[in-house]
Design a protein around this motif. Structure first.
Motif, PDB file in Angstrom:
ATOM      1  N   TYR A 157       2.788  17.746  62.883  1.00 19.96           N
ATOM      2  CA  TYR A 157       4.061  18.038  63.529  1.00 19.96           C
ATOM      3  C   TYR A 157       4.409  16.891  64.479  1.00 19.96           C
ATOM      4  CZ  TYR A 157       3.401  22.820  61.808  1.00 19.96           C
ATOM      5  OH  TYR A 157       3.224  23.920  61.021  1.00 19.96           O
ATOM      6  N   ASP A 158       5.678  16.788  64.831  1.00 18.39           N
ATOM      7  CA  ASP A 158       6.168  15.597  65.521  1.00 18.39           C
ATOM      8  C   ASP A 158       5.922  15.621  67.031  1.00 18.39           C
ATOM      9  OD1 ASP A 158       7.313  13.077  65.165  1.00 18.39           O
ATOM     10  OD2 ASP A 158       9.295  13.782  65.772  1.00 18.39           O
TER      11      ASP A 158
ATOM     12  N   LEU B  48       8.507   6.748  53.519  1.00 21.82           N
ATOM     13  CA  LEU B  48       8.966   8.127  53.624  1.00 21.82           C
ATOM     14  C   LEU B  48       9.920   8.402  52.476  1.00 21.82           C
ATOM     15  CD1 LEU B  48       9.808   8.248  57.456  1.00 21.82           C
ATOM     16  CD2 LEU B  48       7.622   8.732  56.349  1.00 21.82           C
ATOM     17  N   MET B  49       9.659   9.443  51.723  1.00 21.91           N
ATOM     18  CA  MET B  49      10.513   9.775  50.580  1.00 21.91           C
ATOM     19  C   MET B  49      11.755  10.541  51.020  1.00 21.91           C
ATOM     20  SD  MET B  49       9.319   8.549  47.749  1.00 21.91           S
ATOM     21  CE  MET B  49      10.158   9.566  46.521  1.00 21.91           C
TER      22      MET B  49
ATOM     23  N   TRP C  93      11.615  11.586  61.735  1.00 23.47           N
ATOM     24  CA  TRP C  93      10.942  12.249  62.849  1.00 23.47           C
ATOM     25  C   TRP C  93      10.854  11.258  64.001  1.00 23.47           C
ATOM     26  CZ3 TRP C  93      10.610  17.258  62.297  1.00 23.47           C
ATOM     27  CH2 TRP C  93      10.537  17.799  61.015  1.00 23.47           C
ATOM     28  N   PRO C  94      11.576  11.503  65.093  1.00 23.10           N
ATOM     29  CA  PRO C  94      11.682  10.510  66.178  1.00 23.10           C
ATOM     30  C   PRO C  94      10.347  10.054  66.746  1.00 23.10           C
ATOM     31  CG  PRO C  94      13.378  12.177  66.431  1.00 23.10           C
ATOM     32  CD  PRO C  94      12.489  12.644  65.319  1.00 23.10           C
ATOM     33  N   ASN C  95       9.433  10.990  67.070  1.00 21.76           N
ATOM     34  CA  ASN C  95       8.149  10.590  67.649  1.00 21.76           C
ATOM     35  C   ASN C  95       7.269   9.868  66.633  1.00 21.76           C
ATOM     36  OD1 ASN C  95       8.538  11.541  70.292  1.00 21.76           O
ATOM     37  ND2 ASN C  95       8.018  13.631  69.682  1.00 21.76           N
TER      38      ASN C  95
ATOM     39  N   PRO D  48      18.029   5.746  67.454  1.00 27.26           N
ATOM     40  CA  PRO D  48      16.849   4.896  67.652  1.00 27.26           C
ATOM     41  C   PRO D  48      15.807   5.081  66.551  1.00 27.26           C
ATOM     42  CG  PRO D  48      17.470   5.957  69.713  1.00 27.26           C
ATOM     43  CD  PRO D  48      18.284   6.605  68.629  1.00 27.26           C
ATOM     44  N   ALA D  49      15.664   6.324  66.021  1.00 25.24           N
ATOM     45  CA  ALA D  49      14.697   6.571  64.953  1.00 25.24           C
ATOM     46  C   ALA D  49      15.103   5.842  63.675  1.00 25.24           C
ATOM     47  CB  ALA D  49      14.574   8.072  64.698  1.00 25.24           C
ATOM     48  N   PHE D  50      16.363   5.937  63.292  1.00 24.44           N
ATOM     49  CA  PHE D  50      16.830   5.194  62.132  1.00 24.44           C
ATOM     50  C   PHE D  50      16.692   3.689  62.351  1.00 24.44           C
ATOM     51  CE2 PHE D  50      19.124   9.143  60.933  1.00 24.44           C
ATOM     52  CZ  PHE D  50      18.828   9.170  59.575  1.00 24.44           C
TER      53      PHE D  50
END
Length: 419
Positions: A108-109, A128-129, A134-136, A172-174
Motif C-alpha cells: 500500500y502507498d 507500471l502497466m 501512486w504518489p508515495n 508531481p507524481a506524473f
C-alpha cells in the motif's frame, strides 16, 4: 504538503482498508495471505539483478506477457519482479510465467512501506502497466534513483477529469515518471496535460498477446462436442449484468442455442449460479461437467480459459458495457477470430472498440432488447458471422507491434535516466 495530507489520510483510513480485505476474504480467502507484503515486508530471497513490472490484476498481468518476454530477452542477466494487488492477479502470474518471475504484492502507498519495498528489491528500473499512479511510490522511486515508466498507458476522459481535480497531488507524481508509452494519441494528450513527460504512442500491448494454441484447440473440441448447437458467449460480465443478459437470452428466439456465461470475478461464480437457478434455467458448471443436450446455460467458472471460450463461441458479448462500467477488453476475442457485440458503455477501451466496429469485427447495441435482437439475427446468419470472423482476425493482426515499440522506448528512457 499535498502528499503529506494524502499520507495522513491513508493512515486514517487504515481500519477501512482492513475491513475491505476482510470483506473480500469472505469469498476469496487468499486476500488474507501474504499480508506482510502489503506493508513492505518480504520473506523471499532477492536476486542481485532485478527489473520490476507492476500489473495490478488479471488483465494487466496477461497484457504484460509480450513485454515481459521482451525484457527477459533484452536483459538476460536480470530476473523479473512481478507485483500485483489481487490474489487472482498473482495466480494468473503463476499460470502465465511459472518460475520465470518472482512474484509479490506491491505494498500500500504508505511512505514507510514503499521505502521498504525499494530497499528490499533495488530494481534496475520499473514498469507500471496501464495507469497505476501512486504518489508515495513514485516519490520513493525517485529518492532511490529507480527510473519508473508507464507502459500500455491509457486514460479515459472521465479518469483524466478525476485526476485533474487532484492536480497538486498527482502532477508531481506524473512528473516523476521517466517516460510514458501510451496506447493512443488521446491517451498521450491527456497524460501530458496531467504533467507526464516523454510521452510516446506505442499502441496497445494486448494486440501482441497470442492466444494459447492449447486453449484454442480446447475450445474447438468443446464446440465439436456440441454438434450443431449455436453458442453465444457472455464474457467477463459484471455485477448487475447477468440478470439483463439472461433476459436477452430468453428474448432471442434461437432454437437449441447455448448461452456460455463467464463472470469476470471468480468470487461471484456461486452468486451467478444461484441467479441462473432462480430463473429456472438448466445450468451446468464448467468445474463440474461439459454441457449436455438439456443444458441451457453453461457457467464458465474457471480461470485462464477465456481463449477457449472465445474459440467455442459463434458470437460473444463483452461484459461491463451494458451498465456504465466502461466495458472489458475485446482484443482477445478478435485475436481468437470471434465476432463481438458491445453495449453502449465502452469508455475503458474506447479506441479499440471504435476501431473494431469500424473494421466490421464488432457491433454496438444500445439496450438489452437490442442485444437479444442482435443475437437472434446474427446467429441466424452464417454469412454475416463468417464476415465478422474474418474482419476480427484482420483487425487483430493489423494492430500488432506495440511490444517491440514499447521495448525500444523503455531502452531509450532507461539509458537516458541512468546517464
Amino acid at each position: 504538503m499535498a502528499r503529506l495530507l494524502y499520507s495522513l489520510f491513508l493512515y486514517l483510513i487504515t481500519p477501512l482498508i482492513w475491513l475491505r480485505l476482510l470483506w473480500r476474504a469472505r469469498k476469496q480467502a487468499d486476500y488474507l495471505h501474504h499480508l506482510g507484503e502489503r506493508y513492505g515486508f518480504y520473506a523471499q530471497p532477492v536476486p542481485e539483478k532485478l527489473i520490476w513490472v507492476h500489473a495490478v490484476s488479471v488483465g494487466e498481468t496477461r497484457a504484460a506477457q509480450p513485454l515481459i518476454e521482451g525484457l527477459l530477452a533484452r536483459w538476460p542477466g536480470y530476473r523479473i519482479l512481478l507485483t500485483c494487488m489481487t490474489p487472482t492477479g498473482r495466480e494468473t502470474g503463476r499460470e502465465v510465467y511459472g518460475e520465470r518471475v518472482i512474484q509479490a504484492y506491491l505494498p500500500y502507498d504508505y511512505p514507510g512501506a514503499v521505502n521498504r519495498f525499494f530497499r528490499r528489491f533495488s530494481p534496475l528500473f520499473g514498469v507500471l502497466m496501464e495507469t497505476e499512479i501512486w504518489p508515495n511510490l513514485l516519490a520513493s522511486a525517485q529518492k532511490n534513483r529507480v527510473p519508473v515508466m508507464l507502459a500500455n498507458a491509457r486514460l479515459s476522459v472521465r479518469s483524466a477529469r478525476g485526476y485533474g481535480r487532484l492536480g497538486r497531488l498527482v502532477r508531481p507524481a506524473f512528473g516523476v515518471l521517466a517516460g510514458v508509452s501510451a496506447q493512443t494519441e488521446g491517451d498521450a494528450s491527456r497524460l501530458a496535460q496531467l504533467g507526464a513527460g516523454s510521452v510516446e504512442v506505442c499502441g496497445n500491448l494486448k494486440f501482441d498477446v497470442v492466444p494459447s494454441p492449447e486453449k484454442l484447440a480446447l475450445g474447438r473440441d468443446w464446440k465439436t462436442g456440441l454438434g450443431s448447437r449455436p453458442v453465444w458467449l457472455a464474457a467477463s460480465t459484471r455485477e448487475g449484468e447477468e440478470a439483463l443478459i439472461l433476459d436477452a437470452w430468453r428474448a432471442a428466439r434461437v432454437p437449441d442455442a447455448l448461452l456460455v456465461l463467464v463472470p469476470r470475478h471468480p468470487q461471484r461464480f456461486n452468486e451467478v449460479a444461484d441467479l441462473i437457478a432462480s430463473r429456472g434455467l438448466r445450468c451446468q458448471r464448467r468445474s463440474v461437467a461439459m454441457p449436455v443436450a438439456e443444458t441451457e446455460v453453461w457457467l464458465g467458472d474457471s480461470m485462464g480459459e477465456m481463449a477457449a471460450y472465445y474459440a467455442m463461441a459463434d458470437l460473444a458479448f463483452i461484459g461491463g458495457s451494458l451498465l456504465p462500467l466502461g466495458g472489458q477488453n475485446l482484443i482477445e476475442a478478435a485475436a481468437c477470430g470471434c465476432p463481438v457485440l458491445v453495449g453502449p458503455h465502452t469508455f475503458n477501451f474506447l479506441q479499440a472498440t471504435q476501431d473494431a466496429i469500424a473494421a466490421g469485427a464488432a457491433r454496438r447495441i444500445d439496450s438489452v432488447e437490442a442485444l437479444g435482437l442482435a443475437v437472434e439475427q446474427l446467429l441466424g446468419s452464417a454469412d454475416q458471422l463468417a464476415g465478422m470472423r474474418q474482419a476480427a482476425s484482420r483487425f487483430a493482426l493489423a494492430h500488432q507491434g506495440a511490444a517491440q515499440r514499447t521495448l525500444a522506448f523503455i531502452e531509450r528512457q532507461v539509458a537516458q535516466a541512468r546517464r
